[in-house]
Design an enzyme around this catalytic site. Structure first.
Site, PDB file in Angstrom:
ATOM      1  N   SER A 105       0.676  -1.214   0.324  1.00  0.00           N
ATOM      2  CA  SER A 105       0.424   0.090  -0.144  1.00  0.00           C
ATOM      3  C   SER A 105       0.659   1.344   0.158  1.00  0.00           C
ATOM      4  O   SER A 105       1.829   1.530   0.453  1.00  0.00           O
ATOM      5  CB  SER A 105      -0.688   0.274   1.040  1.00  0.00           C
ATOM      6  OG  SER A 105      -0.123   0.042   1.972  1.00  0.00           O
ATOM      7  N   LYS A 106       0.422   3.080   0.101  1.00  0.00           N
ATOM      8  CA  LYS A 106       1.146   3.634  -0.163  1.00  0.00           C
ATOM      9  C   LYS A 106       2.143   3.978   0.841  1.00  0.00           C
ATOM     10  O   LYS A 106       3.267   4.439   1.143  1.00  0.00           O
ATOM     11  CB  LYS A 106       0.144   4.953  -0.353  1.00  0.00           C
ATOM     12  CG  LYS A 106      -0.694   4.800  -1.375  1.00  0.00           C
ATOM     13  CD  LYS A 106      -1.258   6.174  -1.884  1.00  0.00           C
ATOM     14  CE  LYS A 106      -2.213   6.695  -3.500  1.00  0.00           C
ATOM     15  NZ  LYS A 106      -2.963   5.978  -3.451  1.00  0.00           N
ATOM     16  N   ARG A 107       1.640   3.271   2.197  1.00  0.00           N
ATOM     17  CA  ARG A 107       2.436   3.223   2.948  1.00  0.00           C
ATOM     18  C   ARG A 107       4.326   2.937   2.403  1.00  0.00           C
ATOM     19  O   ARG A 107       5.041   3.016   3.311  1.00  0.00           O
ATOM     20  CB  ARG A 107       1.806   2.375   4.511  1.00  0.00           C
ATOM     21  CG  ARG A 107       1.198   3.017   5.267  1.00  0.00           C
ATOM     22  CD  ARG A 107       0.955   2.346   5.895  1.00  0.00           C
ATOM     23  NE  ARG A 107       0.307   0.958   6.306  1.00  0.00           N
ATOM     24  CZ  ARG A 107       1.024  -0.819   6.563  1.00  0.00           C
ATOM     25  NH1 ARG A 107       1.840  -0.152   7.565  1.00  0.00           N
ATOM     26  NH2 ARG A 107       1.033  -1.664   6.396  1.00  0.00           N
ATOM     27  N   HIS A 108       4.108   2.278   2.017  1.00  0.00           N
ATOM     28  CA  HIS A 108       5.119   1.352   1.514  1.00  0.00           C
ATOM     29  C   HIS A 108       6.234   1.600   0.609  1.00  0.00           C
ATOM     30  O   HIS A 108       7.324   2.151   0.383  1.00  0.00           O
ATOM     31  CB  HIS A 108       5.448  -0.258   0.700  1.00  0.00           C
ATOM     32  CG  HIS A 108       4.671  -0.957   1.705  1.00  0.00           C
ATOM     33  ND1 HIS A 108       3.372  -2.050   1.884  1.00  0.00           N
ATOM     34  CD2 HIS A 108       4.614  -1.939   2.896  1.00  0.00           C
ATOM     35  CE1 HIS A 108       3.127  -2.672   3.148  1.00  0.00           C
ATOM     36  NE2 HIS A 108       4.242  -2.293   3.548  1.00  0.00           N
ATOM     37  N   GLY A 109       5.471   2.978  -0.131  1.00  0.00           N
ATOM     38  CA  GLY A 109       6.074   4.319  -1.087  1.00  0.00           C
ATOM     39  C   GLY A 109       5.148   4.264  -2.984  1.00  0.00           C
ATOM     40  O   GLY A 109       3.601   3.249  -1.604  1.00  0.00           O
TER      41      GLY A 109
END
Ligand code: GLU
Ligand code: ZN
Length: 495
Positions: free
Chosen positions: A254-258
């Site tokens: 998800s966006k948390r990862h990049g």
């Protein structure tokens, strides 16, 4: 039998790296059998639909060079391939199920359903979902509702007893008790629009899809779809649910990862070759060894037997590495062509004609090629060549632990050596040696000799190799910047 697969995204957002992996697996699977890859747009959820998402879908597949054999734009024998253009078909088939007694009209108001949900929650009832209130309405009751002008939804009759099994190529048999399956889900909404389940199953059947490769999150829909196929009297396709794509912390990517959208990767300057190669390796491998695959090779060697059962981990660093490798494979001219848009984006080539741009950028390719992880890195690496970094601060010109006085002396002695050396055409190594010899004479470190030169010329303490940088900039400009460095250091007492 011809293999026919489909990628069936809902255009509600930008193409996600996980979605694209599904598309690639389908595409390669089809190609490896000489079969057909169908693109179908599942846009029945009009509240979440966006034009931008649809453009992004086409643009992304185009950029990756993934062509669909049938689908929107190109057409095909089982079109239209956009679900919002197929409403009549879904209504017709829903009616067929009603006629067969496999589906029924439900007239329950949203108030009644809300109350039901609240009651179930309050009483912590084990029964969840619709209570099948309208499942056995008589013809007369139905007519009475219709006469009142109440618009029904159509619900599927899910068997109350027994269980439903479907086979998955990777996971084996998956069985669910029918009582645990959503009680009588809606197939057709009261406005006559289909839900995902109905449209998806009808289309897969009418489009002669033989294999369904889709994300594992769709497994829970599997039994319901099989019940639907049975209700129609159709043969379900072969299922292959693909393990998830996770970040390195074990959570779904998800966006948390990049970045997660392909567009983001493209904007940053990842090459389609690298994305295709790396994304395909997230959850698939040929022999556990070979890492580099062109699209063309994957079209030949891909097989679902080699898909990993465990979730695939998306490693951003690994993608960077692949990208770097593919960048270095480009010849200078092609790479220059790819870099120009990034330099343009930061206005670094303003005022140049297209020819000039190409020539100037080709000239700097040798300087940057080995250093690029992504194409956009070129701006930071080569900015000093296209744009004067301006008068540097004294602090920038001083290597760690060196005073401006020391650096002034160093630059005063180094500048004539460099200038003469370059103008006389001396070898870089010879000039470098002379410069190194200054360090012990001045009682400073070698780094202290090079820093004021490097920082004056490039406006930064880190840069590509010094002499190559000077040549790329041009001697005149480089000398002027060194003179400017001398002035700055000459008028500074402390950093
Ligand atoms: N429209 C669904 C999606 O967005 C398709 C799921 C499927 O492949 O059946 O992923
Ligand atoms: Zn009802």
């Amino acid at each position: 039998m011809e293999v026919r697969v489909r990628y069936a995204p809902s255009p509600t957002g930008l193409q996600h790296i996980g979605g694209i992996r599904t598309a690639l697996f389908n595409y390669f699977f089809a190609r490896s059998f000489g079969g057909k890859f169908v693109l179908r747009v599942e846009d029945t959820d009009r509240t979440r639909y966006s034009d931008e998402a649809l453009d992004d879908l086409y643009g992304t597949l185009d950029w990756l060079g993934i062509r669909w054999d049938e689908g929107p734009v190109v057409g095909g024998p089982y079109g239209p391939y956009i679900q919002s253009e197929r409403y009549e078909i879904y209504r017709k088939y829903a009616q067929q199920l009603i006629d067969k007694g496999m589906a029924y009209y439900c007239f329950c108001s949203s108030e009644r359903l809300d109350d039901l949900r609240r009651e179930q929650e309050d009483s912590h009832s084990s029964q969840q979902g619709y209570d099948r209130h309208c499942r056995n309405l008589s013809k007369e009751e139905i007519q009475a509702y219709l006469d009142k002008g109440i618009k029904p939804v159509v619900r599927l009759k899910v068997p109350e007893e027994g269980s439903t099994t479907f086979h998955d190529v990777l996971m084996g048999d998956i069985t669910r008790e029918n009582k645990d399956i959503s009680p009588d889900p809606i197939l057709l909404k009261s406005d006559g629009f289909p839900t995902y389940h109905l449209a998806n199953v009808i289309d897969d059947h009418l489009m002669h899809i033989t294999h369904i490769l889709r994300a594992q999150e769709w497994i829970p829909s599997g039994p319901l779809h099989v019940i639907l196929y049975n209700a129609f009297g159709w043969e379900p396709p072969v299922y292959c649910h693909l393990p998830m794509v996770m970040g390195n912390d074990g959570h779904k990517l998800s966006k948390r990862h990049g970045s997660t959208s392909v567009r983001d990767f493209r904007d940053k300057g990842y090459l389609p070759e690298a994305i295709i190669n790396y994304v395909t390796l997230v959850g698939w491998s040929l022999d556990g060894e070979k890492q580099f695959f062109s699209k063309y090779e994957l079209e030949k060697v891909f097989s679902i037997e080699k898909i990993n059962k465990a979730p695939g981990v998306f490693d951003y660093k690994k993608l960077d590495w692949f990208n770097g490798q593919y960048i270095r494979e480009k010849d200078d001219k092609e790479l220059a062509g790819l870099l120009i848009p990034y330099l343009d984006r930061e206005n670094l080539l303003d005022g140049m004609s297209e020819d000039e741009k190409l020539n100037r950028v080709i000239a700097i390719v040798p300087l940057v090629k080995d250093r690029l992880k992504v194409l956009s890195d070129v701006c930071d690496i080569a900015r000093f060549i296209f744009k004067d970094p301006g008068t540097p601060e004294a602090k920038m010109l001083c290597a760690k632990g060196h005073t401006p006085q020391q650096e002034l002396k160093a630059l005063e002695m180094a500048y004539p050596i460099i200038k003469a050396g370059l103008l006389e055409g001396k070898a870089d190594a010879a000039i470098e040696e002379e410069l190194c010899e200054l360090a012990p004479k001045l009682g400073i470190k070698v780094n202290g000799v090079f820093m004021p030169i490097r920082a004056s010329v490039t406006g930064s303490q880190v840069s590509p190799p010094l002499f190559d940088s000077i040549r790329a900039l041009g001697y005149d400009d480089a000398f002027k910047r060194m003179e400017r460095g001398l002035e700055v250091l000459g008028s500074t007492s402390a950093c």
